[in-house]
Design a protein around this motif. Structure first.
Motif, mmCIF file in Angstrom:
data_model
loop_
_atom_site.group_PDB
_atom_site.id
_atom_site.type_symbol
_atom_site.label_atom_id
_atom_site.label_comp_id
_atom_site.label_asym_id
_atom_site.label_seq_id
_atom_site.Cartn_x
_atom_site.Cartn_y
_atom_site.Cartn_z
ATOM 1 N N ALA A 89 0.826 -1.206 0.000
ATOM 2 C CA ALA A 89 0.000 0.000 0.000
ATOM 3 C C ALA A 89 0.858 1.254 0.000
ATOM 4 O O ALA A 89 0.550 2.239 -0.676
ATOM 5 N N GLN A 113 -5.768 3.627 -5.741
ATOM 6 C CA GLN A 113 -6.743 2.581 -5.452
ATOM 7 C C GLN A 113 -6.055 1.318 -4.950
ATOM 8 O O GLN A 113 -6.540 0.663 -4.008
ATOM 9 N N SER A 115 -3.292 1.221 -3.329
ATOM 10 C CA SER A 115 -2.888 1.532 -1.968
ATOM 11 C C SER A 115 -4.052 1.367 -1.008
ATOM 12 O O SER A 115 -3.920 0.734 0.054
ATOM 13 N N LEU A 116 -5.185 1.902 -1.381
ATOM 14 C CA LEU A 116 -6.370 1.811 -0.528
ATOM 15 C C LEU A 116 -6.790 0.362 -0.332
ATOM 16 O O LEU A 116 -7.171 -0.040 0.777
ATOM 17 N N ASP A 117 -6.686 -0.426 -1.380
ATOM 18 C CA ASP A 117 -7.087 -1.838 -1.309
ATOM 19 C C ASP A 117 -6.195 -2.655 -0.386
ATOM 20 O O ASP A 117 -6.608 -3.718 0.090
ATOM 21 N N ARG A 126 -4.199 4.534 4.706
ATOM 22 C CA ARG A 126 -5.538 4.463 4.131
ATOM 23 C C ARG A 126 -6.097 5.863 3.829
ATOM 24 O O ARG A 126 -6.639 6.112 2.752
ATOM 25 N N SER A 127 -5.933 6.767 4.770
ATOM 26 C CA SER A 127 -6.470 8.117 4.574
ATOM 27 C C SER A 127 -5.732 8.855 3.462
ATOM 28 O O SER A 127 -6.342 9.585 2.678
ATOM 29 N N ALA A 129 -4.299 7.523 0.834
ATOM 30 C CA ALA A 129 -4.739 6.961 -0.440
ATOM 31 C C ALA A 129 -6.123 7.480 -0.824
ATOM 32 O O ALA A 129 -6.384 7.819 -1.983
ATOM 33 N N MET A 130 -7.010 7.551 0.157
ATOM 34 C CA MET A 130 -8.360 8.052 -0.101
ATOM 35 C C MET A 130 -8.321 9.526 -0.495
ATOM 36 O O MET A 130 -9.034 9.969 -1.401
ATOM 37 N N TYR A 153 -14.144 9.750 3.784
ATOM 38 C CA TYR A 153 -12.937 10.127 4.527
ATOM 39 C C TYR A 153 -13.323 10.753 5.868
ATOM 40 O O TYR A 153 -12.821 10.364 6.925
#
Length: 227
Positions: A89, A113, A115-117, A126-127, A129-130, A153
């Protein structure tokens, strides 16, 4: 917002056109640096040290501002199949940010995406990537998709309540990540672009209630609300 001046409307509509890429890219860069410093340090201490070592060469190039070489390194590691989980990620996040800064938004979206996955529950990764995905949607004027990502988010990472008594007693919850106020401000502008004046107004007011102690965003919200 019916009484909002034409001048203020113009400034808001010009935000993404005139300043979008530079402003958003700068914020994504900040998030990447935060993720890199905090998570890379932690990984070296944890059982995932080998995975972190695989990211080392790319991060060294990234911090030396050798973005093209860093991208090649990260992409190579991603395609090698040697990275997994949060390490994968992170590599995808760095690669996405490099593509974003280069104005290659479709390619950036693919990496963000990925990264988020793979970020799992690691909030910083996560944040980021979003936030990156939302930034891509804004750049491509897909404001509906951007709104959805920014709403998610805020729902996921915003913990502060704006309760002044709790804040004084140091009982107010703390946000998991440092960019929630920025996400709210962008969502305010996105709502404006979508013609959702009531939602834009409510979001700007929420900034003042919850993040009134953040002078930069409080000033933006006040200007938006003409107060």
């Amino acid at each position: 917002m019916a009484n909002e001046s034409n001048t203020n409307n113009s400034e808001i509509k010009e935000f993404f056109v005139a300043h979008g890429s530079k402003v958003i890219a700068a914020i994504v860069v900040i998030m990447v640096i935060v993720v890199g410093v905090v998570q890379f340090r932690d990984y070296r201490k944890a059982a995932a040290a080998e995975q972190a070592e695989l990211l080392g060469p790319g991060m060294t190039l990234l911090y030396a501002n050798q973005n093209d070489s860093a991208f090649v390194e990260f992409e190579s590691k991603i395609n090698s199949g040697k990275l997994s989980g949060v390490a994968l990620a992170k590599a995808a996040l760095y690669a996405g940010n490099i593509k974003f800064q280069a104005g290659e938004f479709d390619a950036a979206a693919v990496f963000f995406q990925k990264s988020l996955d793979n970020a799992g529950s690691v909030a910083l990764v996560r944040s980021a990537a979003m936030h990156g995905l939302a930034s891509v949607k804004i750049e491509k004027a897909d404001y509906s998709a951007a709104a959805g990502l920014l709403e998610k988010y805020i729902s996921e990472f915003a913990k502060r309540t704006g309760d002044q008594e709790d804040r004084f007693q140091k009982d107010e919850p703390v946000d998991e990540v440092p960019m929630v106020a920025d996400a709210m401000w962008k969502l305010t502008l996105v709502y404006e672009q979508l013609g959702a004046a009531d939602k834009a107004k409510q979001t700007a007011e929420r900034i003042l209630t919850v993040y009134g102690d953040n002078q930069a965003y409080a000033d933006k919200a006040k200007k938006f609300l003409n107060i």
